[in-house]
Motif scaffolding. Structure first.
Motif, PDB file in Angstrom:
ATOM      1  N   ALA A   1      60.928  39.091  -4.087  1.00 22.11           N
ATOM      2  CA  ALA A   1      61.187  38.230  -2.933  1.00 22.11           C
ATOM      3  C   ALA A   1      59.980  38.190  -1.999  1.00 22.11           C
ATOM      4  N   VAL A   2      59.359  39.327  -1.736  1.00 20.29           N
ATOM      5  CA  VAL A   2      58.194  39.375  -0.848  1.00 20.29           C
ATOM      6  C   VAL A   2      57.024  38.624  -1.464  1.00 20.29           C
ATOM      7  N   LEU A   3      56.776  38.812  -2.754  1.00 19.01           N
ATOM      8  CA  LEU A   3      55.679  38.108  -3.412  1.00 19.01           C
ATOM      9  C   LEU A   3      55.922  36.606  -3.453  1.00 19.01           C
ATOM     10  N   THR A   4      57.143  36.192  -3.699  1.00 22.36           N
ATOM     11  CA  THR A   4      57.466  34.765  -3.685  1.00 22.36           C
ATOM     12  C   THR A   4      57.226  34.181  -2.307  1.00 22.36           C
ATOM     13  N   LEU A   5      57.642  34.901  -1.297  1.00 20.41           N
ATOM     14  CA  LEU A   5      57.424  34.446   0.073  1.00 20.41           C
ATOM     15  C   LEU A   5      55.935  34.356   0.378  1.00 20.41           C
ATOM     16  N   ALA A   6      55.173  35.376   0.013  1.00 28.27           N
ATOM     17  CA  ALA A   6      53.750  35.424   0.343  1.00 28.27           C
ATOM     18  C   ALA A   6      52.929  34.422  -0.466  1.00 28.27           C
ATOM     19  N   LEU A   7      53.284  34.186  -1.715  1.00 30.79           N
ATOM     20  CA  LEU A   7      52.459  33.348  -2.577  1.00 30.79           C
ATOM     21  C   LEU A   7      52.880  31.883  -2.613  1.00 30.79           C
ATOM     22  N   PHE A   8      54.119  31.576  -2.242  1.00 25.55           N
ATOM     23  CA  PHE A   8      54.592  30.205  -2.354  1.00 25.55           C
ATOM     24  C   PHE A   8      55.081  29.629  -1.022  1.00 25.55           C
ATOM     25  N   ILE A   9      55.914  30.343  -0.321  1.00 22.75           N
ATOM     26  CA  ILE A   9      56.524  29.802   0.895  1.00 22.75           C
ATOM     27  C   ILE A   9      55.507  29.708   2.027  1.00 22.75           C
ATOM     28  N   VAL A  10      54.759  30.784   2.267  1.00 20.22           N
ATOM     29  CA  VAL A  10      53.785  30.790   3.364  1.00 20.22           C
ATOM     30  C   VAL A  10      52.700  29.738   3.145  1.00 20.22           C
ATOM     31  N   PRO A  11      52.069  29.643   1.969  1.00 15.68           N
ATOM     32  CA  PRO A  11      51.077  28.577   1.786  1.00 15.68           C
ATOM     33  C   PRO A  11      51.671  27.176   1.929  1.00 15.68           C
ATOM     34  N   TRP A  12      52.881  26.975   1.452  1.00 21.00           N
ATOM     35  CA  TRP A  12      53.524  25.673   1.585  1.00 21.00           C
ATOM     36  C   TRP A  12      53.726  25.331   3.057  1.00 21.00           C
ATOM     37  N   LEU A  13      54.144  26.303   3.855  1.00 21.23           N
ATOM     38  CA  LEU A  13      54.304  26.066   5.294  1.00 21.23           C
ATOM     39  C   LEU A  13      52.960  25.774   5.964  1.00 21.23           C
ATOM     40  N   VAL A  14      51.927  26.503   5.585  1.00 20.77           N
ATOM     41  CA  VAL A  14      50.598  26.287   6.185  1.00 20.77           C
ATOM     42  C   VAL A  14      50.086  24.894   5.851  1.00 20.77           C
ATOM     43  N   PHE A  15      50.171  24.483   4.594  1.00 26.30           N
ATOM     44  CA  PHE A  15      49.659  23.177   4.211  1.00 26.30           C
ATOM     45  C   PHE A  15      50.537  22.031   4.711  1.00 26.30           C
ATOM     46  N   SER A  16      51.809  22.286   4.950  1.00 27.75           N
ATOM     47  CA  SER A  16      52.654  21.217   5.474  1.00 27.75           C
ATOM     48  C   SER A  16      52.367  20.966   6.950  1.00 27.75           C
ATOM     49  N   VAL A  17      51.855  21.979   7.656  1.00 25.64           N
ATOM     50  CA  VAL A  17      51.517  21.812   9.068  1.00 25.64           C
ATOM     51  C   VAL A  17      50.195  21.055   9.209  1.00 25.64           C
ATOM     52  N   LEU A  18      49.272  21.249   8.272  1.00 22.78           N
ATOM     53  CA  LEU A  18      47.946  20.611   8.363  1.00 22.78           C
ATOM     54  C   LEU A  18      48.001  19.119   8.164  1.00 22.78           C
TER      55      LEU A  18
END
Length: 45
Positions: free
Chosen positions: A28-45
């Protein structure tokens, strides 16, 4: 028919359950760190 749960008192069952829970938390932590966080960062840009 009575079920004897005494056979599950061995410490190996606790170890197996802890291992499974640990792997699930790490996944769960790796999924969050590798997929969810980058998706949130790129969706804000």
């Amino acid at each position: 028919m009575a079920v004897d749960l005494g056979e599950f008192d061995h410490p190996a069952w606790l170890t197996a359950a802890g291992t499974g829970i640990g792997y699930a938390l790490i996944l769960a932590v790796l999924t969050l760190a590798l997929f969810i966080v980058p998706w949130l960062v790129f969706s804000v840009l």
